[in-house]
Enzyme design. Sequence first.
Site, short mmCIF file in Angstrom:
data_model
loop_
_atom_site.label_atom_id
_atom_site.label_comp_id
_atom_site.label_asym_id
_atom_site.label_seq_id
_atom_site.Cartn_x
_atom_site.Cartn_y
_atom_site.Cartn_z
N SER A 185 10.13 20.70 3.84
CA SER A 185 9.64 21.97 4.35
C SER A 185 10.77 23.01 4.38
CB SER A 185 9.02 21.75 5.73
OG SER A 185 8.27 22.87 6.14
N ASP A 271 -1.77 20.04 2.07
CA ASP A 271 -0.74 20.56 2.97
C ASP A 271 -1.21 21.87 3.59
OD1 ASP A 271 1.57 21.70 4.13
OD2 ASP A 271 2.88 20.76 2.66
N HIS A 310 1.07 17.80 5.64
CA HIS A 310 2.41 18.38 5.52
C HIS A 310 3.55 17.39 5.75
CE1 HIS A 310 5.45 21.48 5.44
NE2 HIS A 310 5.82 21.23 6.67
#
Length: 324
Positions: A185, A271, A310
């Site tokens: 991320s 995601d 995610h």
Amino acid sequence: LYRRYGLWFRLRKLIIWLLGVYIAIPFLVKLCPAIQAKLVFLNFVRVPYFIDLKRPQDQGLNHTCNYYLQPEEDVTIGVWHTVPAALWKNARGKDQLWFEDALGSSHPVILYLHGNAGTRGGDHRVELYKVLSSLGYHVVTFDYRGWGDSIGSPSERGMTYDALHVFDWIKARSGDNPVYIWGHSLGTGVATNLVRRLCERETPPDALILESPFTNIREEARSHPFSIYRYFPGFDWFFLDPITTSGIKFANDENVKYISCSLLILHAEDDPVVPFHLGKKLYNIAAMSRSFRDYKVQFVPFHTDLGYRHKYIYRSPELPRILR
């Protein structure tokens, strides 16, 4: 009738108040760019709460040692080092010196750079450390300055320097063992910043792994599903320009043009935080880059039906094969 009118009056008053707040927030962000920086980093969100980061064993990491390193004056960062499964028994009760020496054992090392919010003790992060350890890797992770129990003020430059310091610390102890960098991320932005710098000084890692990456922070903010202001007139001026003003770019799409090592991108189609299409776009940019012409560039998607979203790619039974 009077009661009905009173209810409508209060409801209308609430709607006007909410609308006023909605309109006021963009101006507040524009006038105080630090607010937007806080929303990017989310370092003030510490989850899970009430854990002692000095005691990784409380999170089921009995084969992990907690360190503190000092990248710069007035900056201290908390580090966890998890040894490979083959060393679990030997690691029990050992001190920091033993763990540092263990980096020289014949096992590869992964430097893990986490995303925004939370700490190095986040649940999904701990589960990934366990998976990687079971696959035979040392895992070294840390909280950037301003996160967890690390001391300092967060900034893109500072986060990148923290990562560089930990990488050099690992290399000074790992001998000829491979060292891989894994960013997740927001951590993918730190990872590409770091690896670009390492390649420029001709000390690249053995590979770069990007989990749920974006192209750059402006495109991520514009595409973020939780952005209720994306269609607000002047969205870029109100929200994106303050990010740039704060010195936050995390330009993965630019960095990959200067990276010369193997690249693996992992992204779940479902995601909800970093849209899948941004990871795919970054892969296309990297695949076309001349800097990767002698290196493998791979993109591994995870179907929506798997439900990895995610931060649950660590659950994939295919991960051992993918990392081979």
